[in-house]
Design an enzyme around this catalytic site. Structure first.
Site, short mmCIF file in Angstrom:
data_model
loop_
_atom_site.label_atom_id
_atom_site.label_comp_id
_atom_site.label_asym_id
_atom_site.label_seq_id
_atom_site.Cartn_x
_atom_site.Cartn_y
_atom_site.Cartn_z
N LYS A 1 0.84 -1.21 0.00
CA LYS A 1 0.00 0.00 0.00
C LYS A 1 0.88 1.26 0.00
O LYS A 1 0.57 2.23 -0.69
CB LYS A 1 -0.93 -0.01 1.22
CG LYS A 1 -2.08 -0.99 1.06
CD LYS A 1 -2.81 -1.28 2.37
CE LYS A 1 -3.86 -2.36 2.17
NZ LYS A 1 -4.45 -2.86 3.41
N ASP B 1 -11.25 2.62 3.96
CA ASP B 1 -11.62 1.22 3.72
C ASP B 1 -13.12 1.03 3.53
O ASP B 1 -13.57 -0.07 3.23
CB ASP B 1 -11.15 0.38 4.92
CG ASP B 1 -10.19 -0.72 4.50
OD1 ASP B 1 -10.03 -0.94 3.29
OD2 ASP B 1 -9.60 -1.37 5.38
N GLN C 1 -5.06 -1.67 9.57
CA GLN C 1 -4.74 -2.95 8.93
C GLN C 1 -5.21 -4.09 9.82
O GLN C 1 -4.80 -4.21 10.96
CB GLN C 1 -3.23 -3.04 8.68
CG GLN C 1 -2.80 -4.31 7.98
CD GLN C 1 -3.32 -4.42 6.55
OE1 GLN C 1 -3.28 -3.46 5.79
NE2 GLN C 1 -3.83 -5.58 6.20
#
Length: 292
Positions: free
Chosen positions: A57, A124, A101
């Site tokens: 990422k 997200d 995460q």
């Protein structure tokens, strides 16, 4: 290519196109706004798979011109410290997107942390408010993996309206949101899962089959309707007899590709699309916050 095997849906190539477009957009916007978009990825502990995803990422951020404001914390970090960190990122003007995460180390409650993220910075797309927008068909930040699935289907001009879509898996990360997005695109949607009786019968009725269960090669050739579109969201690391490890999906790729019309590979299918949608969400949040 052998005409008797499925066309491979190349998520990697499409993700690269999306990243190029985002890079051009950021180059135009940055002089007006006075700073690049910022994405803060919060990682706790040292799970090797998570570390690899986070590195990927961060590399992708650098590639498109997004400032990567990563926070890598020890596994001893408490729930309170994490909540305080997220609150400070919510207040930070240079941060447009925040991502925690997953999975988090044992003892930490991911759900309450995801709800701490400001909905407009939820890169997200997992905050209850953003999921609520999805349920209502309203604009908002969308969950990255399901959004990546939809973008790949659209890009390939695969007909969704009127088709029967079966989603195997009911997680809040993929199964539920992708089912809602397929419904929004006028598919007739069935959600199946590990406890569905006659699973093979259900999957064989699918024109579009999305596998998102996290069980290696669970979807076999006899579970797939000839000429179906098969989207494999699973990423599982398996070790073969010689001790070599490799990534496989939830679909038995080599055998299923003999009957399907389209199939996504693992790796190189939905994984790169997830990252591209994360970057796109960050840029969307950046533009919304500056009303451009």
């Amino acid at each position: 290519m052998d005409s008797s095997t499925a066309k491979i849906l190349d998520g990697k190539a499409l993700a690269e196109q999306i990243q190029t477009q985002l890079r051009q957009e950021i180059e135009q916007l940055q002089p007006q706004i006075g700073r690049p978009p910022g994405l803060a990825v919060v990682m706790v502990g040292d799970n090797p798979a998570s570390a690899a995803y986070v590195r990927n990422k961060e590399r992708s951020c650098a590639h498109v011109g997004i400032a990567s404001l990563g926070k890598h914390l020890p596994s001893t970090t408490s729930q309170t410290e994490l909540a305080e960190l997220i609150q400070s990122l919510n207040q930070n003007e240079t941060v447009d997107g925040i991502l925690v995460q997953l999975p988090l180390p044992a003892g930490l409650d991911a759900d309450s942390l995801l709800q701490t993220i400001a909905p407009e910075k939820d890169a997200d797309g997992l905050h209850p408010i953003n999921l609520g927008h999805l349920v209502r068909g309203e604009p908002g930040l969308r969950s990255c993996t399901p959004a990546g699935v939809m973008r790949l289907l659209e890009h390939e001009k695969i007909e969704i309206a009127g088709k029967h879509a079966v989603v195997v898996g009911r997680s809040i990360l993929v199964g539920k949101p992708v089912a809602l997005m397929l419904l929004e695109a006028n598919a007739t949607v069935t959600i199946a899962h590990s406890r569905s009786p006659n699973l093979a019968e259900i999957t064989r009725s699918a024109d579009i089959l999305v596998a998102a269960v996290g069980r290696p090669q669970m979807i076999t050739q006899d579970m797939v309707k000839p000429q179906a579109v098969v989207i494999d969201v699973g990423i599982n690391r398996i070790t073969d007899d010689s001790g070599k490890s490799r990534l496989v999906g939830d679909v038995d790729f080599e055998n299923v590709r003999r009957v399907a019309e389209y199939i996504t590979p693992v790796p190189g299918g939905i994984g790169p699309m997830t990252v591209a949608m994360l970057l796109e969400n960050t840029v969307l949040s950046y533009k919304n916050r500056h009303q451009v």
